[in-house]
Design a protein around this motif. Structure first.
Motif, PDB file in Angstrom:
ATOM      1  N   GLY A   1       0.817  -1.207   0.000  1.00  0.00           N
ATOM      2  CA  GLY A   1       0.000   0.000   0.000  1.00  0.00           C
ATOM      3  C   GLY A   1       0.850   1.256   0.000  1.00  0.00           C
ATOM      4  O   GLY A   1       0.533   2.249  -0.664  1.00  0.00           O
ATOM      5  N   LEU A   2       1.971   1.219   0.736  1.00  0.00           N
ATOM      6  CA  LEU A   2       2.883   2.358   0.739  1.00  0.00           C
ATOM      7  C   LEU A   2       3.566   2.541  -0.615  1.00  0.00           C
ATOM      8  O   LEU A   2       3.761   3.663  -1.086  1.00  0.00           O
ATOM      9  CB  LEU A   2       3.931   2.175   1.837  1.00  0.00           C
ATOM     10  N   LEU A   3       3.931   1.418  -1.237  1.00  0.00           N
ATOM     11  CA  LEU A   3       4.548   1.518  -2.560  1.00  0.00           C
ATOM     12  C   LEU A   3       3.600   2.137  -3.573  1.00  0.00           C
ATOM     13  O   LEU A   3       3.988   2.981  -4.384  1.00  0.00           O
ATOM     14  CB  LEU A   3       4.987   0.126  -3.035  1.00  0.00           C
ATOM     15  N   GLU A   4       2.336   1.709  -3.529  1.00  0.00           N
ATOM     16  CA  GLU A   4       1.359   2.238  -4.480  1.00  0.00           C
ATOM     17  C   GLU A   4       1.108   3.726  -4.271  1.00  0.00           C
ATOM     18  O   GLU A   4       0.752   4.447  -5.212  1.00  0.00           O
ATOM     19  CB  GLU A   4       0.043   1.463  -4.356  1.00  0.00           C
ATOM     20  N   SER A   5       1.300   4.188  -3.031  1.00  0.00           N
ATOM     21  CA  SER A   5       1.115   5.624  -2.764  1.00  0.00           C
ATOM     22  C   SER A   5       2.444   6.375  -2.833  1.00  0.00           C
ATOM     23  O   SER A   5       2.583   7.452  -2.259  1.00  0.00           O
ATOM     24  CB  SER A   5       0.474   5.824  -1.389  1.00  0.00           C
ATOM     25  N   ASP A   6       3.420   5.759  -3.528  1.00  0.00           N
ATOM     26  CA  ASP A   6       4.738   6.376  -3.713  1.00  0.00           C
ATOM     27  C   ASP A   6       5.454   6.574  -2.388  1.00  0.00           C
ATOM     28  O   ASP A   6       6.228   7.515  -2.193  1.00  0.00           O
ATOM     29  CB  ASP A   6       4.595   7.722  -4.440  1.00  0.00           C
ATOM     30  N   GLY A   7       5.186   5.668  -1.453  1.00  0.00           N
ATOM     31  CA  GLY A   7       5.905   5.701  -0.183  1.00  0.00           C
ATOM     32  C   GLY A   7       5.512   6.805   0.755  1.00  0.00           C
ATOM     33  O   GLY A   7       6.182   7.040   1.757  1.00  0.00           O
ATOM     34  N   ARG A   8       4.417   7.474   0.465  1.00  0.00           N
ATOM     35  CA  ARG A   8       4.044   8.621   1.297  1.00  0.00           C
ATOM     36  C   ARG A   8       2.892   8.257   2.232  1.00  0.00           C
ATOM     37  O   ARG A   8       1.926   7.620   1.826  1.00  0.00           O
ATOM     38  CB  ARG A   8       3.637   9.811   0.434  1.00  0.00           C
ATOM     39  N   LEU A   9       3.023   8.659   3.496  1.00  0.00           N
ATOM     40  CA  LEU A   9       1.958   8.485   4.476  1.00  0.00           C
ATOM     41  C   LEU A   9       1.110   9.753   4.480  1.00  0.00           C
ATOM     42  O   LEU A   9       1.539  10.802   4.962  1.00  0.00           O
ATOM     43  CB  LEU A   9       2.537   8.242   5.873  1.00  0.00           C
ATOM     44  N   ALA A  10      -0.095   9.634   3.903  1.00  0.00           N
ATOM     45  CA  ALA A  10      -0.937  10.827   3.762  1.00  0.00           C
ATOM     46  C   ALA A  10      -1.274  11.442   5.106  1.00  0.00           C
ATOM     47  O   ALA A  10      -1.316  12.665   5.267  1.00  0.00           O
ATOM     48  CB  ALA A  10      -2.217  10.455   3.010  1.00  0.00           C
ATOM     49  N   SER A  11      -1.522  10.601   6.116  1.00  0.00           N
ATOM     50  CA  SER A  11      -1.946  11.134   7.410  1.00  0.00           C
ATOM     51  C   SER A  11      -0.815  11.841   8.142  1.00  0.00           C
ATOM     52  O   SER A  11      -1.019  12.834   8.834  1.00  0.00           O
ATOM     53  CB  SER A  11      -2.500  10.001   8.284  1.00  0.00           C
ATOM     54  N   ALA A  12       0.405  11.299   7.997  1.00  0.00           N
ATOM     55  CA  ALA A  12       1.526  11.858   8.750  1.00  0.00           C
ATOM     56  C   ALA A  12       2.385  12.795   7.908  1.00  0.00           C
ATOM     57  O   ALA A  12       3.219  13.527   8.443  1.00  0.00           O
ATOM     58  CB  ALA A  12       2.395  10.727   9.306  1.00  0.00           C
ATOM     59  N   GLY A  13       2.216  12.763   6.585  1.00  0.00           N
ATOM     60  CA  GLY A  13       3.026  13.608   5.723  1.00  0.00           C
ATOM     61  C   GLY A  13       4.465  13.139   5.610  1.00  0.00           C
ATOM     62  O   GLY A  13       5.351  13.912   5.223  1.00  0.00           O
ATOM     63  N   HIS A  14       4.737  11.870   5.956  1.00  0.00           N
ATOM     64  CA  HIS A  14       6.095  11.335   5.906  1.00  0.00           C
ATOM     65  C   HIS A  14       6.337  10.628   4.573  1.00  0.00           C
ATOM     66  O   HIS A  14       5.425  10.036   3.997  1.00  0.00           O
ATOM     67  CB  HIS A  14       6.332  10.346   7.057  1.00  0.00           C
ATOM     68  N   TYR A  15       7.578  10.638   4.129  1.00  0.00           N
ATOM     69  CA  TYR A  15       7.954   9.938   2.903  1.00  0.00           C
ATOM     70  C   TYR A  15       8.981   8.882   3.272  1.00  0.00           C
ATOM     71  O   TYR A  15      10.038   9.187   3.809  1.00  0.00           O
ATOM     72  CB  TYR A  15       8.546  10.921   1.888  1.00  0.00           C
ATOM     73  N   LEU A  16       8.647   7.593   2.987  1.00  0.00           N
ATOM     74  CA  LEU A  16       9.498   6.504   3.428  1.00  0.00           C
ATOM     75  C   LEU A  16      10.520   6.084   2.381  1.00  0.00           C
ATOM     76  O   LEU A  16      11.563   5.552   2.715  1.00  0.00           O
ATOM     77  CB  LEU A  16       8.633   5.293   3.815  1.00  0.00           C
ATOM     78  N   GLY A  17      10.216   6.272   1.106  1.00  0.00           N
ATOM     79  CA  GLY A  17      11.181   5.920   0.069  1.00  0.00           C
ATOM     80  C   GLY A  17      10.973   4.516  -0.456  1.00  0.00           C
ATOM     81  O   GLY A  17      10.789   3.563   0.305  1.00  0.00           O
ATOM     82  N   THR A  18      11.020   4.389  -1.784  1.00  0.00           N
ATOM     83  CA  THR A  18      10.802   3.091  -2.425  1.00  0.00           C
ATOM     84  C   THR A  18      11.870   2.087  -2.032  1.00  0.00           C
ATOM     85  O   THR A  18      11.583   0.905  -1.800  1.00  0.00           O
ATOM     86  CB  THR A  18      10.786   3.272  -3.957  1.00  0.00           C
ATOM     87  N   GLU A  19      13.120   2.524  -1.928  1.00  0.00           N
ATOM     88  CA  GLU A  19      14.212   1.609  -1.606  1.00  0.00           C
ATOM     89  C   GLU A  19      14.015   0.962  -0.238  1.00  0.00           C
ATOM     90  O   GLU A  19      14.204  -0.246  -0.056  1.00  0.00           O
ATOM     91  CB  GLU A  19      15.541   2.354  -1.653  1.00  0.00           C
ATOM     92  N   ALA A  20      13.598   1.756   0.737  1.00  0.00           N
ATOM     93  CA  ALA A  20      13.378   1.217   2.086  1.00  0.00           C
ATOM     94  C   ALA A  20      12.217   0.220   2.100  1.00  0.00           C
ATOM     95  O   ALA A  20      12.274  -0.807   2.781  1.00  0.00           O
ATOM     96  CB  ALA A  20      13.110   2.355   3.059  1.00  0.00           C
ATOM     97  N   LEU A  21      11.161   0.515   1.343  1.00  0.00           N
ATOM     98  CA  LEU A  21      10.014  -0.379   1.306  1.00  0.00           C
ATOM     99  C   LEU A  21      10.369  -1.704   0.645  1.00  0.00           C
ATOM    100  O   LEU A  21       9.982  -2.781   1.109  1.00  0.00           O
ATOM    101  CB  LEU A  21       8.859   0.292   0.566  1.00  0.00           C
ATOM    102  N   LEU A  22      11.120  -1.647  -0.463  1.00  0.00           N
ATOM    103  CA  LEU A  22      11.528  -2.888  -1.143  1.00  0.00           C
ATOM    104  C   LEU A  22      12.459  -3.702  -0.256  1.00  0.00           C
ATOM    105  O   LEU A  22      12.392  -4.937  -0.236  1.00  0.00           O
ATOM    106  CB  LEU A  22      12.212  -2.546  -2.470  1.00  0.00           C
ATOM    107  N   ALA A  23      13.335  -3.037   0.499  1.00  0.00           N
ATOM    108  CA  ALA A  23      14.225  -3.738   1.407  1.00  0.00           C
ATOM    109  C   ALA A  23      13.447  -4.450   2.505  1.00  0.00           C
ATOM    110  O   ALA A  23      13.826  -5.538   2.951  1.00  0.00           O
ATOM    111  CB  ALA A  23      15.229  -2.757   2.019  1.00  0.00           C
TER     112      ALA A  23
END
Length: 416
Positions: free
Chosen positions: A202-224
């Motif tokens: 779900g985070l990957l599909e939203s480009d790694g962004r948490l809409a509620s918190a405004g944080h960006y996690l990054g595709t690389e971290a999610l794939l890892a």
């Protein structure tokens, strides 16, 4: 995103979670695949809690099947020193949600801790250690560098078509209720992988962004974070493995353990003697009644039990018999209750705590139960409070029965 609003625990609910863990009403298991600091941090961020965890800390994950179908608890312990006590723990409850049955992740908010003194906080902080002791009770002392699930899958594969007998031998002389909990938690092990994968995708599909918190996690971290979950288990097998262990749990403990069906004649005896005052009753207050009823259900009908944070709304009455009232009503304690379950349905139950053979508890049926309970609800019944959480030490049904009888006779002896 599969995150719902958090569930706010009060102190009593947290204490009941501790009791469930200590008394083995829940079965906890170490989760090797989810014991990743990266996954724990992503869950923490996705839940919007704002992590204060340092990058150097390690984490360990633990899973336990909830009482409601398809639900489970997920606990993360954070360690600054891998050989020392945890610095922090995060608790989640995951449940099916929506018509599609998608899993929904809910953080269990423990803000009640802000009002506790140092001694009470130390008591709360003992929960992770209790989870470890619970897991050791069910699965034995664990080598965290070896996958316990691999051993359990080998047991399943050792006897194709006779898996129930294989696990029956493997788990030894445990009660069937415990074996059912073991199966349910093994099912939750795979269901939790599905849930975490859903969060990460779900985070990957939203480009790694948490809409509620405004944080960006990054595709690389999610794939890892996804990589070990994908490499360690064939994702196509997750639904089958989940269903296999869930079916195993149901075969060990199918439905409620019912006592004899009480006839209308037994109902008339209870109703007429109650109406005449020959049979007197006491009502347990809400907290005592809730705790006693949850214990009775966990013993007789685990599938009808509810999770600790459910707001119990109901009434529980009990009476004690020194002598039998006919063949169907032996000596012991009769417990009659009606409450609203988690689906909003009214449930009426009668339990009989008998004194024979050291004590046994039975869940009874009878068409008269609704009428008898309506009669009690329309009458004045004194209310008492009992430290019910202490009645079940060593799992002794007879001790609980005698404690309830003592409370009953003590109350009415002074009012005879």
């Amino acid at each position: 995103m599969p995150f719902d609003d958090p569930i706010y625990l009060d102190r009593d609910s947290f204490e009941e979670l501790m009791v469930d863990t200590d008394e083995h009403r829940l079965c906890w298991m170490y989760h090797d695949l989810l014991s990743s600091a990266r996954i724990a941090w992503l869950l923490d961020e996705s839940a919007g809690k704002g992590s204060d965890v340092h990058e150097s800390w390690a984490s360990m994950a633990w899973v336990a099947a909830g009482h409601q179908p398809g639900s489970f608890y997920l606990l993360y312990k954070w360690y600054e020193d891998s050989w020392g006590p945890p610095q922090r723990s995060d608790l989640y409850y995951v449940e099916p949600g929506g018509s599609a049955g998608d899993l929904r992740v809910r953080a269990l908010d423990q803000s009640f801790r802000e009002k506790l003194n140092r001694r009470e906080l130390a008591w709360c902080d003992s929960f992770p250690a209790r989870v470890s002791r619970n897991a050791a009770y069910f699965f034995g002392d664990q080598d965290f560098w070896i996958s316990q699930m691999e051993t359990l899958l080998q047991v399943a594969q050792s006897s194709p078509g006779q898996e129930l007998a294989a696990f029956d031998r493997y788990f030894g002389r445990r009660p069937d209720g415990e074996k059912a909990m073991l199966g349910g938690t093994m099912s939750a092990y795979f269901r939790s992988i599905e849930a975490v994968r859903s969060v990460l995708y779900g985070l990957l599909e939203s480009d790694g962004r948490l809409a509620s918190a405004g944080h960006y996690l990054g595709t690389e971290a999610l794939l890892a974070a996804l990589r070990p979950l994908t490499d360690a288990v064939d994702v196509r097998m997750l639904p089958d493995l989940t269903d296999f262990f869930e079916h195993l749990a149901q075969r060990f403990y199918e439905g409620p353990s019912l006592g004899a069906y009480l006839t209308r004649q037994a109902g008339r005896i209870l109703e007429t003697r109650t109406e005449s005052g020959q049979l007197r009753w006491l009502r347990l207050n809400n907290q005592s009644g809730r705790m006693l009823l949850r214990e009775l259900y966990c013993r007789c009908a685990p599938s009808l039990a509810w999770d600790v944070f459910h707001r119990w709304n109901g009434a529980l009455y009990f009476t004690a018999l020194r002598r039998p009232l006919g063949g169907e009503l032996p000596r012991g304690v009769c417990v009659l209750a009606r409450f609203e379950d988690q689906t909003g349905r009214d449930v009426t139950s009668l339990f009989w705590l008998s004194n024979v053979t050291g004590g046994e508890v039975r869940l009874c049926e009878g068409e008269f139960l609704e009428d008898l309970l309506d009669q009690l609800l329309d009458s004045y019944i004194p209310t008492v409070d009992l430290p019910v959480g202490r009645l079940w030490e060593a799992g002794d049904v007879a001790a609980c029965s005698f404690r309830l009888q003592d409370a009953f006779y003590h109350y009415y002896r002074g009012r005879s």
